[in-house]
Design an enzyme around this catalytic site. Structure first.
Site, PDB file in Angstrom:
ATOM      1  CG  ASP A 172      -2.111   0.908   1.068  1.00  0.00           C
ATOM      2  OD1 ASP A 172      -3.251   0.411   1.134  1.00  0.00           O
ATOM      3  OD2 ASP A 172      -1.906   2.132   0.844  1.00  0.00           O
ATOM      4  CD  GLU A 176      -5.984   7.964  -5.531  1.00  0.00           C
ATOM      5  OE1 GLU A 176      -6.937   8.455  -4.896  1.00  0.00           O
ATOM      6  OE2 GLU A 176      -4.805   8.074  -5.166  1.00  0.00           O
ATOM      7  CD  GLU A 231     -19.448   4.094  -8.031  1.00  0.00           C
ATOM      8  OE1 GLU A 231     -19.148   5.099  -8.682  1.00  0.00           O
ATOM      9  OE2 GLU A 231     -19.359   4.045  -6.786  1.00  0.00           O
ATOM     10  CE1 TYR A 234     -13.222   3.803  -7.931  1.00  0.00           C
ATOM     11  CE2 TYR A 234     -15.621   4.001  -7.945  1.00  0.00           C
ATOM     12  CZ  TYR A 234     -14.469   3.315  -7.573  1.00  0.00           C
ATOM     13  OH  TYR A 234     -14.567   2.150  -6.861  1.00  0.00           O
ATOM     14  CB  SER A 235     -17.300   4.254 -12.832  1.00  0.00           C
ATOM     15  OG  SER A 235     -17.787   5.427 -13.428  1.00  0.00           O
TER      16      SER A 235
HETATM   17  N1  LIG Z   1     -15.902   1.319  -1.026  1.00  0.00           N
HETATM   18  C1  LIG Z   1     -16.845   0.739  -1.770  1.00  0.00           C
HETATM   19  O1  LIG Z   1     -18.039   0.895  -1.518  1.00  0.00           O
HETATM   20  C2  LIG Z   1     -16.451  -0.174  -2.922  1.00  0.00           C
HETATM   21  C3  LIG Z   1     -17.442  -0.896  -3.574  1.00  0.00           C
HETATM   22  C4  LIG Z   1     -17.083  -1.773  -4.600  1.00  0.00           C
HETATM   23  C5  LIG Z   1     -15.759  -1.906  -4.955  1.00  0.00           C
HETATM   24  N2  LIG Z   1     -14.813  -1.174  -4.328  1.00  0.00           N
HETATM   25  C6  LIG Z   1     -13.407  -1.370  -4.742  1.00  0.00           C
HETATM   26  O2  LIG Z   1     -12.720  -1.952  -3.637  1.00  0.00           O
HETATM   27  C7  LIG Z   1     -11.371  -1.519  -3.614  1.00  0.00           C
HETATM   28  C8  LIG Z   1     -11.046  -0.920  -2.272  1.00  0.00           C
HETATM   29  O3  LIG Z   1     -11.937   0.173  -2.021  1.00  0.00           O
HETATM   30  P1  LIG Z   1     -11.862   0.993  -0.645  1.00  0.00           P
HETATM   31  O4  LIG Z   1     -13.174   1.613  -0.448  1.00  0.00           O
HETATM   32  O5  LIG Z   1     -11.259   0.140   0.405  1.00  0.00           O
HETATM   33  O6  LIG Z   1     -10.806   2.128  -1.050  1.00  0.00           O
HETATM   34  P2  LIG Z   1      -9.915   3.078  -0.145  1.00  0.00           P
HETATM   35  O7  LIG Z   1      -9.790   4.358  -0.907  1.00  0.00           O
HETATM   36  O8  LIG Z   1     -10.411   3.115   1.249  1.00  0.00           O
HETATM   37  O9  LIG Z   1      -8.500   2.335  -0.112  1.00  0.00           O
HETATM   38  C9  LIG Z   1      -7.688   2.217  -1.233  1.00  0.00           C
HETATM   39  C10 LIG Z   1      -6.279   1.845  -0.777  1.00  0.00           C
HETATM   40  O10 LIG Z   1      -5.453   1.709  -1.951  1.00  0.00           O
HETATM   41  C11 LIG Z   1      -4.212   2.357  -1.706  1.00  0.00           C
HETATM   42  N3  LIG Z   1      -3.657   2.807  -2.986  1.00  0.00           N
HETATM   43  C12 LIG Z   1      -4.192   3.711  -3.857  1.00  0.00           C
HETATM   44  N4  LIG Z   1      -3.379   3.876  -4.910  1.00  0.00           N
HETATM   45  C13 LIG Z   1      -2.318   3.036  -4.721  1.00  0.00           C
HETATM   46  C14 LIG Z   1      -1.148   2.767  -5.465  1.00  0.00           C
HETATM   47  N5  LIG Z   1      -0.883   3.404  -6.622  1.00  0.00           N
HETATM   48  N6  LIG Z   1      -0.278   1.854  -4.987  1.00  0.00           N
HETATM   49  C15 LIG Z   1      -0.516   1.213  -3.798  1.00  0.00           C
HETATM   50  N7  LIG Z   1      -1.605   1.457  -3.038  1.00  0.00           N
HETATM   51  C16 LIG Z   1      -2.492   2.349  -3.500  1.00  0.00           C
HETATM   52  C17 LIG Z   1      -4.569   3.526  -0.790  1.00  0.00           C
HETATM   53  O11 LIG Z   1      -3.425   3.984  -0.060  1.00  0.00           O
HETATM   54  C18 LIG Z   1      -5.631   2.907   0.110  1.00  0.00           C
HETATM   55  O12 LIG Z   1      -5.060   2.292   1.237  1.00  0.00           O
HETATM   56  C19 LIG Z   1     -11.230  -0.532  -4.780  1.00  0.00           C
HETATM   57  O13 LIG Z   1     -10.648  -1.208  -5.862  1.00  0.00           O
HETATM   58  C20 LIG Z   1     -12.650  -0.105  -5.083  1.00  0.00           C
HETATM   59  O14 LIG Z   1     -12.799   0.232  -6.445  1.00  0.00           O
HETATM   60  C21 LIG Z   1     -15.123  -0.311  -3.320  1.00  0.00           C
END
Ligand SMILES: NC(=O)c1ccc[n+]([C@@H]2O[C@H](COP(=O)([O-])OP(=O)(O)OC[C@H]3O[C@@H](n4cnc5c(N)ncnc54)[C@H](O)[C@@H]3O)[C@@H](O)[C@H]2O)c1
Length: 331
Positions: free
Chosen positions: A33, A80, A122, A147-148
């Protein structure tokens, strides 16, 4: 099993690491991370002597190559993720979500390592507000926001690497998650922490937009089902039949926190705000026998509110800055 979890210091990733350490002690977890504003060492504090946390970037191909070579499987959460940030500045989304996923794919291709790619509903765009149509794995991509669009791009790369190079990968597209350790910029924790800090909650537009809420533990249990039993090349939709409009969710939070139903402010709507998401997860249930445990939103929100109440050390230092950002954007 040696498991590499990208984005394991973010919301869903950190919950995934916690439950894996607790329920599967034989799994050796490495987290990669870069610790953006959305990732935090603090989210892994209670398990830090049971995992390895590497602070590094997905786009660092040699680091990713080394870590992938050492593991049996990768669960790829890192991205992101905040739509408002994507609208204000899309470049980091293309870099982390598209180029970052490319870097992971090349590494798993070189080393023959199993990949599970975590994505979002999304990518399918939105559905009409009224109706009973739901997303399935056959729904065409139709992303609305930067994003999406970057998540859809990453999903397409994964599909192509499976087809072209025989990479052993599965994909999941999940609906909106809630639960502990979610950044307070997101809808549910923002409202809860607004109430906890004496601020009025904020609702985009009229709050008619519908989201299909799932507790983060249910998302993560589905990811484990797919990692262990999923068919490579397949896409699984994850959802728990939790459709609610934003106004109802806000009013439920207000009721659970002892506040009046109209004790909130309307703020200008997000541009291009998706109307409705709804997931048909019947394939995942039938094929892999997955069922969600947290199907009562009132219960799930009650425990989530309690978590934020008890863990101000985790979110308190961020609150002023997050709200200042929203104020600047008029939200
Ligand atoms: N939150 C939701 O409701 C939801 C729903 C469906 C899918 N998702 C997917 O689940 C995954 C996690 O979502 P989340 O809500 O935990 O996100 P979040 O933003 O809370 O966490 C993302 C993490 O990725 C790390 N990160 C970002 N860019 C990086 C890079 N270049 N290298 C290494 N680390 C990096 C960040 O430091 C962070 O710890 C994502 O892929 C998101 O698209 C989220």
């Amino acid at each position: 099993m040696r498991l590499l979890v990208t984005g394991g210091a973010g919301f869903i990733g950190a919950n995934f690491v916690h439950s894996t350490v607790q329920e599967r002690p034989a799994v050796a977890v490495t987290v990669l991370d870069v610790l953006t504003y959305a990732g935090s060492r603090e989210s892994l504090r209670s398990v830090d002597d049971q995992i390895r946390l590497i602070e590094g970037d997905l786009v660092d191909e040699s680091l990713v190559d080394t870590l992938v070579a050492e593991c049996d499987a990768v669960v790829h959460f890192a991205a992101e993720t905040h739509v408002d940030n994507a609208l204000a500045g899309p470049a980091p989304f293309v870099r982390s979500n598209v180029v970052g996923t490319f870097s992971v794919l090349e590494a798993v291709r070189r080393h023959g390592v199993r990949l599970h790619h975590v994505s979002t509903d999304e990518v399918y765009g939105d559905l009409p507000l009224h109706g009973d149509e739901r997303f399935t794995a056959q729904t065409p991509f139709n992303p609305s926001s930067p994003y999406s669009a970057t998540k859809a791009s990453a999903d397409l790369l994964v599909r192509a690497w499976v087809r072209s190079y025989g990479v052993r990968a599965t994909i999941s597209n999940c609906s909106n998650n809630y639960g502990p350790y979610q950044h307070i910029e997101k809808f549910i924790p923002r409202q809860i922490t607004n109430v906890l800090t004496g601020r009025r909650p904020k609702l985009y537009g009229t709050g008619a937009n519908v989201r299909d809420w799932i507790h983060v533990e249910d998302h993560n249990s589905a990811v484990w089902h797919i990692l262990e039993g999923g068919v490579c090349g397949s896409t699984y939709l994850i959802g728990a039949d939790g459709e609610r409009d934003n106004l109802s969710v806000l009013q439920l939070i207000l009721a659970l926190m002892g506040r009046d139903a109209d004790d909130f402010d309307h703020v200008p709507d997000r541009v291009g705000h998706d109307l409705r998401y709804a997931i048909d997860a019947s394939a995942l249930r039938a094929e892999l026998g997955w069922t969600p445990k947290h199907t009562d939103l009132t219960e799930g929100l009650t425990s989530t509110i309690a978590w934020y109440r008890d863990n101000e050390w985790w979110w308190g230092p961020l609150k002023e800055q997050v709200e200042a950002g929203y104020t600047e954007r008029g939200q």
